[in-house]
Design an enzyme around this catalytic site. Structure first.
Site, mmCIF file in Angstrom:
data_model
loop_
_atom_site.group_PDB
_atom_site.id
_atom_site.type_symbol
_atom_site.label_atom_id
_atom_site.label_comp_id
_atom_site.label_asym_id
_atom_site.label_seq_id
_atom_site.Cartn_x
_atom_site.Cartn_y
_atom_site.Cartn_z
ATOM 1 N N GLN A 47 1.102 -9.106 -5.960
ATOM 2 C CA GLN A 47 0.260 -10.915 -6.315
ATOM 3 C C GLN A 47 1.607 -11.977 -7.263
ATOM 4 O OE1 GLN A 47 -1.544 -12.042 -4.900
ATOM 5 N NE2 GLN A 47 -2.842 -10.533 -3.593
ATOM 6 N N CYS A 66 -15.818 -7.291 3.068
ATOM 7 C CA CYS A 66 -17.262 -8.263 3.516
ATOM 8 C C CYS A 66 -17.301 -6.924 5.018
ATOM 9 C CB CYS A 66 -16.371 -8.625 4.300
ATOM 10 S SG CYS A 66 -15.881 -10.282 2.721
ATOM 11 N N THR A 87 0.949 -1.596 0.328
ATOM 12 C CA THR A 87 0.253 0.017 0.215
ATOM 13 C C THR A 87 1.079 1.722 -0.175
ATOM 14 O OG1 THR A 87 -1.265 -1.606 1.337
ATOM 15 C CG2 THR A 87 -1.541 1.046 1.205
ATOM 16 N N SER A 103 5.604 -6.337 -2.437
ATOM 17 C CA SER A 103 5.637 -6.282 -0.877
ATOM 18 C C SER A 103 5.485 -8.132 -0.292
ATOM 19 C CB SER A 103 3.614 -6.595 -0.678
ATOM 20 O OG SER A 103 3.111 -6.390 0.883
ATOM 21 N N HIS A 125 5.066 -9.703 2.375
ATOM 22 C CA HIS A 125 4.190 -10.758 3.294
ATOM 23 C C HIS A 125 3.231 -11.843 2.194
ATOM 24 C CE1 HIS A 125 0.004 -9.017 3.436
ATOM 25 N NE2 HIS A 125 0.840 -8.201 2.680
ATOM 26 N N THR A 179 12.581 5.413 10.653
ATOM 27 C CA THR A 179 13.333 4.689 11.182
ATOM 28 C C THR A 179 12.981 3.562 10.335
ATOM 29 O OG1 THR A 179 13.526 6.132 13.192
ATOM 30 C CG2 THR A 179 14.324 3.369 13.156
ATOM 31 N N ASN A 234 -5.987 -9.235 -7.859
ATOM 32 C CA ASN A 234 -5.801 -9.935 -6.677
ATOM 33 C C ASN A 234 -6.495 -10.910 -6.592
ATOM 34 O OD1 ASN A 234 -6.421 -7.476 -6.295
ATOM 35 N ND2 ASN A 234 -7.428 -8.127 -4.464
HETATM 36 N N1 PLP Z 1 -1.657 -3.872 -3.882
HETATM 37 C C1 PLP Z 1 -2.656 -5.862 -4.769
HETATM 38 C C2 PLP Z 1 -2.504 -5.895 -5.848
HETATM 39 C C3 PLP Z 1 -2.304 -6.802 -3.103
HETATM 40 O O1 PLP Z 1 -2.628 -7.709 -3.746
HETATM 41 C C4 PLP Z 1 -2.408 -6.252 -2.520
HETATM 42 C C5 PLP Z 1 -3.029 -6.165 -1.341
HETATM 43 O O2 PLP Z 1 -3.755 -7.855 -0.881
HETATM 44 C C6 PLP Z 1 -2.070 -4.522 -2.293
HETATM 45 C C7 PLP Z 1 -1.437 -4.509 -3.340
HETATM 46 C C8 PLP Z 1 -1.370 -4.209 -0.681
HETATM 47 O O3 PLP Z 1 -0.576 -4.092 -0.224
HETATM 48 P P1 PLP Z 1 0.424 -4.305 1.325
HETATM 49 O O4 PLP Z 1 -0.466 -5.295 1.839
HETATM 50 O O5 PLP Z 1 1.582 -5.474 1.834
HETATM 51 O O6 PLP Z 1 -0.324 -3.282 1.870
#
Ligand code: PLP
Length: 385
Positions: free
Chosen positions: A176, A322, A73, A196, A198, A234, A148
């Site tokens: 993704q 949701c 994000t 990202s 995670h 930081t 996603n």
């Molecule tokens: N963009 C896409 C296509 C995503 O699937 C997601 C998270 O699901 C994000 C951006 C946001 O990533 P983050 O959760 O690391 O902020």
């Protein structure tokens, strides 16, 4: 929770054991502010640089073109804001199926108009519409590498060519696809790219933004001058080290994992289609993320389905937001031309490293049983009083 019954890898992934091990010292005795001058801080700074090299190598960039952030994000925000911040007029061009983080990062610049390129019935951006919508005053084009919700992989190469022709910078949301599909920023000719941690078995709360050297971009998150002045705050040493480790593990197995997950995905699609014949497979069959299965099941609300599956030990997603126990119609499914009613009936099952053939069979059985439970409940809801 049994890892084999987890079907929400597109939402987040479990931490790679090697990444956890790499992080532990930085969460304990080796803690340091990487900007300080003493030796232990310099060791932390060196660990960050090693992680930067790993991320850069994984996307075909130079290390100095990578900025660490708090996740996808923030990377997307920084990419779009960094171009928009100096624009007093003009337009931003993105698509109807972007993640909310990108749509909102555009919408916040109220004096700049945002144009949204449409998609086809499979959720693939219409390239000819991008070519039609791009204008002399377009400041940036932002497109996701893969969606996603329905897993549609976008024609980013063709979109990049249009951007080059019009000399407009291109940002790709690769959240993704990083660690799932090959990415090479030079070959893809992109200017900015968000990833990202995670989503590829790294820790939550870390991400990176690739900024091609020489592009007109200004930091929107400023402060203490960290990240060579491009992102203040930081630095998250443990998170970045874990991210770097996870990236290397993911790259070592990217092709093998893609083949394995694709085979499991096809098995799951086939088994759900057999068990629930009126389930509608959403998204493309070919240009699809290896681990994405998405159906619309007429008459079965996505949120109700997720809860019914949870009761059967399967963690899935409705794919869309949701609220209060029912699903908002997904903007992605609406953009693909589905009715608002059907767009509330999304079910997303996403596969990853822990998914097995047994888990796939169990998931298909659970889906059939949940549909059988939810359908009578729905008809009684609509029965005349
Ligand atoms: N963009 C896409 C296509 C995503 O699937 C997601 C998270 O699901 C994000 C951006 C946001 O990533 P983050 O959760 O690391 O902020």
């Amino acid at each position: 929770m049994t890892a084999a019954r987890y079907f929400d890898y597109a939402a987040t992934t479990p931490l790679d054991p090697a990444a956890l091990e790499a992080m532990l010292p930085w969460l304990g005795p080796q803690f340091a502010n990487a900007s300080a001058l003493y030796e232990s801080a310099q060791t932390a700074a060196a660990a960050i640089e090693e992680a930067r090299e790993r991320v850069a190598a994984a996307v075909g960039a130079q290390a100095e073109e990578i900025v660490f952030t708090s996740g996808g994000t923030e990377s997307i925000w920084m990419a779009i804001a960094g171009v928009a911040i100096d624009c007093t007029s003009g337009t931003l061009l993105t698509t109807r199926i972007e993640h909310e983080s990108a749509l909102q990062a555009c919408a916040v610049w109220r004096h700049l108009r945002t144009d949204l390129a449409p998609v086809d019935a499979e959720g693939i951006v219409r390239v000819e519409e991008v070519a039609r919508l791009i204008r002399a005053d377009t400041r940036i084009v932002s497109v996701m590498h893969a969606n996603n919700e329905v897993g549609s992989v976008q024609p980013v190469g063709e979109i990049a060519r249009i951007c080059r022709r019009h000399r407009v910078p291109l940002h790709i949301d690769a959240v993704q696809t990083f660690g799932v599909l090959p990415i090479d920023v030079r070959r893809m000719e992109v200017d900015l790219l968000s990833v990202s941690s995670h989503k590829l078995y790294g820790p939550q709360g870390v991400g990176a933004l690739y900024i091609r050297s020489g592009i007109a971009w200004r930091p929107a998150v400023t402060g203490g001058g960290q990240e060579r002045g491009r992102r203040g705050g930081t630095t998250n040493v443990a998170g970045i080290v874990g991210f770097g480790s996870a990236v290397s593990s993911a790259m070592d197995r990217v092709e093998l994992e893609a083949r394995r997950t694709t085979a499991l995905r096809e098995a799951l699609i086939e088994q759900i289609q057999l068990a629930v014949p009126d389930a509608i497979l959403t998204g493309p069959r070919a240009d699809r993320l290896p681990g994405n299965v998405h159906f619309c099941i007429p008459g079965v609300d996505g949120a109700a389905m997720v809860l019914a599956l949870d009761a059967r030990g399967i963690r899935a997603s409705a794919g869309a937001a949701c609220s209060a126990g029912s699903t908002d119609p997904s903007h992605v499914l609406l953009a693909m031309g589905l009715s608002p009613e059907l767009a509330r009936c999304g079910l997303r099952l996403t596969l990853g490293r822990g998914t097995t053939e047994t888990a796939v069979r169990e998931a298909a059985i659970a889906v059939a049983s949940a549909v059988a439970e939810l359908r009578p409940a729905r008809s009684s809801l609509h029965a005349p009083l």
